[in-house]
Design an enzyme around this catalytic site. Structure first.
Site, PDB file in Angstrom:
ATOM      1  N   LYS A 116       0.873  -1.213  -0.049  1.00 18.80           N
ATOM      2  CA  LYS A 116      -0.018  -0.094   0.039  1.00 18.80           C
ATOM      3  C   LYS A 116       0.673   1.232  -0.131  1.00 18.80           C
ATOM      4  O   LYS A 116       0.466   2.295  -0.802  1.00 18.80           O
ATOM      5  CB  LYS A 116      -1.056  -0.054   1.087  1.00 18.80           C
ATOM      6  N   LYS A 158      -3.563   2.401   8.934  1.00 23.94           N
ATOM      7  CA  LYS A 158      -3.592   1.279   8.103  1.00 23.94           C
ATOM      8  C   LYS A 158      -2.179   0.522   7.870  1.00 23.94           C
ATOM      9  O   LYS A 158      -1.233   1.139   7.982  1.00 23.94           O
ATOM     10  CB  LYS A 158      -3.891   1.813   6.528  1.00 23.94           C
ATOM     11  N   GLY A 164      -8.812  -6.535   3.166  1.00 19.70           N
ATOM     12  CA  GLY A 164      -9.892  -6.970   3.696  1.00 19.70           C
ATOM     13  C   GLY A 164     -10.101  -6.357   5.039  1.00 19.70           C
ATOM     14  O   GLY A 164     -10.803  -6.843   5.892  1.00 19.70           O
ATOM     15  N   LYS A 237     -18.249  -7.706  -1.116  1.00 15.60           N
ATOM     16  CA  LYS A 237     -19.282  -7.019  -1.959  1.00 15.60           C
ATOM     17  C   LYS A 237     -20.335  -8.056  -2.125  1.00 15.60           C
ATOM     18  O   LYS A 237     -20.263  -9.237  -2.313  1.00 15.60           O
ATOM     19  CB  LYS A 237     -18.532  -6.591  -3.448  1.00 15.60           C
ATOM     20  N   GLU A 275      -9.200   0.802  -7.684  1.00  8.72           N
ATOM     21  CA  GLU A 275     -10.255   1.179  -6.771  1.00  8.72           C
ATOM     22  C   GLU A 275     -10.095   2.644  -6.350  1.00  8.72           C
ATOM     23  O   GLU A 275      -8.777   2.975  -5.703  1.00  8.72           O
ATOM     24  CB  GLU A 275      -9.919   0.239  -5.657  1.00  8.72           C
ATOM     25  N   ASN A 290      -6.225  -3.823  -8.256  1.00  4.69           N
ATOM     26  CA  ASN A 290      -6.160  -5.230  -8.506  1.00  4.69           C
ATOM     27  C   ASN A 290      -5.464  -5.750  -9.991  1.00  4.69           C
ATOM     28  O   ASN A 290      -6.345  -5.173 -10.957  1.00  4.69           O
ATOM     29  CB  ASN A 290      -7.425  -5.706  -8.294  1.00  4.69           C
ATOM     30  N   ARG A 292      -5.868  -8.182 -11.589  1.00  2.09           N
ATOM     31  CA  ARG A 292      -6.480  -9.485 -12.161  1.00  2.09           C
ATOM     32  C   ARG A 292      -7.737  -9.385 -12.621  1.00  2.09           C
ATOM     33  O   ARG A 292      -8.271  -7.915 -12.361  1.00  2.09           O
ATOM     34  CB  ARG A 292      -6.477 -10.374 -10.851  1.00  2.09           C
TER      35      ARG A 292
HETATM   36  C1  MV4 Z   1     -10.476   4.009   3.926  1.00  2.69           C
HETATM   37  C2  MV4 Z   1     -11.910   4.290   4.242  1.00  2.69           C
HETATM   38  C3  MV4 Z   1     -11.921   5.759   4.633  1.00  2.69           C
HETATM   39  N1  MV4 Z   1     -10.884   6.582   4.613  1.00  2.69           N
HETATM   40  N2  MV4 Z   1      -9.707   4.906   3.989  1.00  2.69           N
HETATM   41  C4  MV4 Z   1     -11.587  -0.574   3.367  1.00  2.69           C
HETATM   42  C5  MV4 Z   1     -10.796  -1.581   2.853  1.00  2.69           C
HETATM   43  C6  MV4 Z   1      -9.690  -1.190   2.437  1.00  2.69           C
HETATM   44  N3  MV4 Z   1      -8.949  -1.692   1.120  1.00  2.69           N
HETATM   45  C7  MV4 Z   1     -10.011   0.434   2.525  1.00  2.69           C
HETATM   46  N4  MV4 Z   1     -11.174   0.737   3.140  1.00  2.69           N
HETATM   47  C8  MV4 Z   1     -11.362   1.904   3.439  1.00  2.69           C
HETATM   48  N5  MV4 Z   1     -10.460   2.745   3.361  1.00  2.69           N
HETATM   49  C9  MV4 Z   1      -9.661   6.103   4.298  1.00  2.69           C
HETATM   50  N6  MV4 Z   1      -8.624   6.981   4.288  1.00  2.69           N
HETATM   51  C10 MV4 Z   1     -13.044   3.350   4.139  1.00  2.69           C
HETATM   52  C11 MV4 Z   1     -12.744   2.207   3.910  1.00  2.69           C
HETATM   53  C12 MV4 Z   1     -13.965   1.333   3.964  1.00  2.69           C
HETATM   54  C13 MV4 Z   1     -14.369   0.878   2.738  1.00  2.69           C
HETATM   55  C14 MV4 Z   1     -13.832   1.265   1.488  1.00  2.69           C
HETATM   56  C15 MV4 Z   1     -14.256   0.641   0.400  1.00  2.69           C
HETATM   57  C16 MV4 Z   1     -15.585  -0.233   0.242  1.00  2.69           C
HETATM   58  C17 MV4 Z   1     -15.912  -0.400   1.584  1.00  2.69           C
HETATM   59  C18 MV4 Z   1     -15.460  -0.067   2.823  1.00  2.69           C
HETATM   60  C19 MV4 Z   1     -16.188  -0.232   4.018  1.00  2.69           C
HETATM   61  C20 MV4 Z   1     -15.534   0.245   5.271  1.00  2.69           C
HETATM   62  C21 MV4 Z   1     -14.370   1.040   5.057  1.00  2.69           C
END
Ligand code: MV4
Length: 447
Positions: A116, A158, A164, A237, A275, A290, A292
């Site tokens: 990341k 993070k 996930g 999803k 994404e 991603n 893939r």
């Molecule tokens: C975030 C966020 C809000 N702010 N980053 C969730 C999975 C991971 N790949 C990144 N995610 C998130 N990152 C910041 N700075 C909120 C999420 C997040 C989320 C993102 C995409 C789809 C569903 C989600 C559900 C909860 C939190």
């Protein structure tokens, strides 16, 4: 074109890949575990080989055995599907060293998006917007507190190796950050073998919007519009649609062009997905790439008329796209729902013997199935047993068609999330396009 390929996967995606191969006259080799001897993908393929015991570590991730089968059967390429070995640099490298084409990007491109922190740095350099925050690992908790105060709370802590939602937490104060730090770092170390942590500004009530790209080995790169994937539950999803009800043509183009910059900057070839988080002010931020084919690729196929697996095969074989951005159309609206074998009340997986399986049959419906009428759902694999995809001329028609299709979906013997899918499609907030990542928690679970 390739004469023969091996599909290093199972379930609906293995069937999906084999279907395109059949249309192209490409011979297929399936692999299967002891639990999958009678699985649909085994029956569809020209040849099928047992790779090991049910657990994925002993079968679908058994690289030595898979490469042995490749040699024995004389395949020229491997399609990894999604999950499993699809983003595994070690596997891609060993396949290429054995003279077998990995149907995916280069090892370097997979690696560039594996971390990341590193990918954030690369995207910043490529002028792709990232969430405000740092692009280096934190030295310790105290530096975390300092950085959080510079960015301003709320922030998100993070893990660089994360995925996930693991190793990730929202923090509203110094106190919360201090409390969260150690535990998340430990989980990151345990799950990803990487304890590097970093901090971003927390984006509130975001939408998850991802852009599909296609890139050939000559560097020709196009975007195939976006998919709205905000309806999730615990980072799984549940409903996806294309195009996003939230984007207008201008933002669509801006995000598409940013996605193409992202792919080009790492020398990407293959189908890929960028994404983004989109906030209520229509700011968008790179989240991850991603490298893939994705579960939800069919909705992009429905609105563009392209076969993404066929495009992956052409690209891996070395062909050029042969079209440009202006040739890509956006026609109608598509929705996909994922049918999971799970208890609709507890959301726990619900394995067992299927006694009735009837998927809806309409001309506007596309079924991607991992099971048949007599299948047994085992606890060894992902509980997704099918995908249901519909297309309409616009969003309203697609919703009406999905509701009709779901009325005609009948599964017995195991529990499924079909009742929840019907509930989402009928919900006013969904129908209004009010699709944010807290949708399921806010409207479906809170009852
Ligand atoms: C975030 C966020 C809000 N702010 N980053 C969730 C999975 C991971 N790949 C990144 N995610 C998130 N990152 C910041 N700075 C909120 C999420 C997040 C989320 C993102 C995409 C789809 C569903 C989600 C559900 C909860 C939190």
């Amino acid at each position: 074109m390739f004469r023969k390929i091996l599909i290093a996967n199972r379930g609906e995606i293995a069937c999906r890949v084999i279907r395109t191969c059949k249309l192209q006259g490409i011979q297929t080799v399936a692999i299967y575990s002891e639990a999958d001897a009678e699985a649909p993908h085994v029956q569809m393929a020209d040849e099928a080989f047992l790779v090991g015991e049910p657990q994925v570590a002993k079968s679908y991730l058994n690289v030595d055995r898979i490469l042995e089968i490749c040699k024995e059967t004389g395949v020229e390429a491997i399609h990894p599907g999604y999950g499993l070995l699809s983003e595994n640099t070690g596997f891609a490298k060993r396949a290429e060293e054995a003279g077998i084409t990995f149907i995916g990007p280069s090892v370097e491109a997979i690696a560039a998006m594996g971390s990341k922190i590193e990918s954030r740095k690369a995207m910043e350099a490529a002028n792709v917007p990232v969430v405000p925050g740092i692009t280096r690992p934190l030295a310790d908790e105290e530096e975390g507190v300092q950085v959080a105060n510079e960015i301003g709370y709320p922030v998100m802590l993070k893990a660089s190796g994360g995925g996930g939602g693991i190793g990730m937490q929202v923090c509203n104060s110094d106190d919360e950050l201090r409390k969260a730090y150690g535990g998340n770092q430990n989980r990151a170390k345990q799950f990803f073998g990487d304890d590097a942590m970093y901090i971003e500004k927390f984006v509130e009530e975001p939408r998850h919007v991802e852009v599909q790209v296609l890139a050939d080995k000559a560097g020709n790169t196009v975007y195939l519009w976006e998919r709205e994937c905000s309806i999730q539950r615990r980072h799984q999803k549940v409903v996806e649609e294309a195009p996003s009800p939230f984007l207008d043509a201008e933002l669509r183009q801006k995000m598409g062009e940013a996605a193409v910059r992202a792919a080009k900057s790492i020398g990407y070839s293959n189908a890929g997905t960028i994404e983004f988080l989109v906030d209520k002010h229509r700011n968008f931020y790179f989240l991850e790439m991603n490298t893939r084919l994705q579960v939800e690729h069919p909705i992009t196929e429905e609105i563009t008329g392209l076969d993404l697996v066929a495009e992956q095969l052409r690209i891996a074989f070395g062909e050029e796209l042969g079209y440009t951005q202006d040739d890509i159309k956006l026609d109608g609206h598509a929705i996909e729902v994922r049918v999971y074998a799970e208890d609709p009340k507890t959301f726990f997986p619900s394995p067992g013997q299927i006694t009735r399986f009837e998927a809806p049959q309409f001309d506007f419906v596309r079924n991607e199935l991992a099971v048949g009428p007599n299948s047994k759902v085992t606890p060894f694999y992902d509980p997704m047993i099918a995908k249901l995809i519909v297309k309409g001329k616009d969003r309203d028609e697609a919703i009406a068609r999905m509701q009709q299709a779901l009325e005609h979906y009948h599964v017995e013997g195991i529990k499924t999330n079909i009742p929840m899918l019907r509930e989402v499609l009928a919900h006013d907030a969904f129908r209004a396009g009010d699709t944010t990542t807290d949708f399921v928690a806010k409207h479906i679970q809170k009852k």
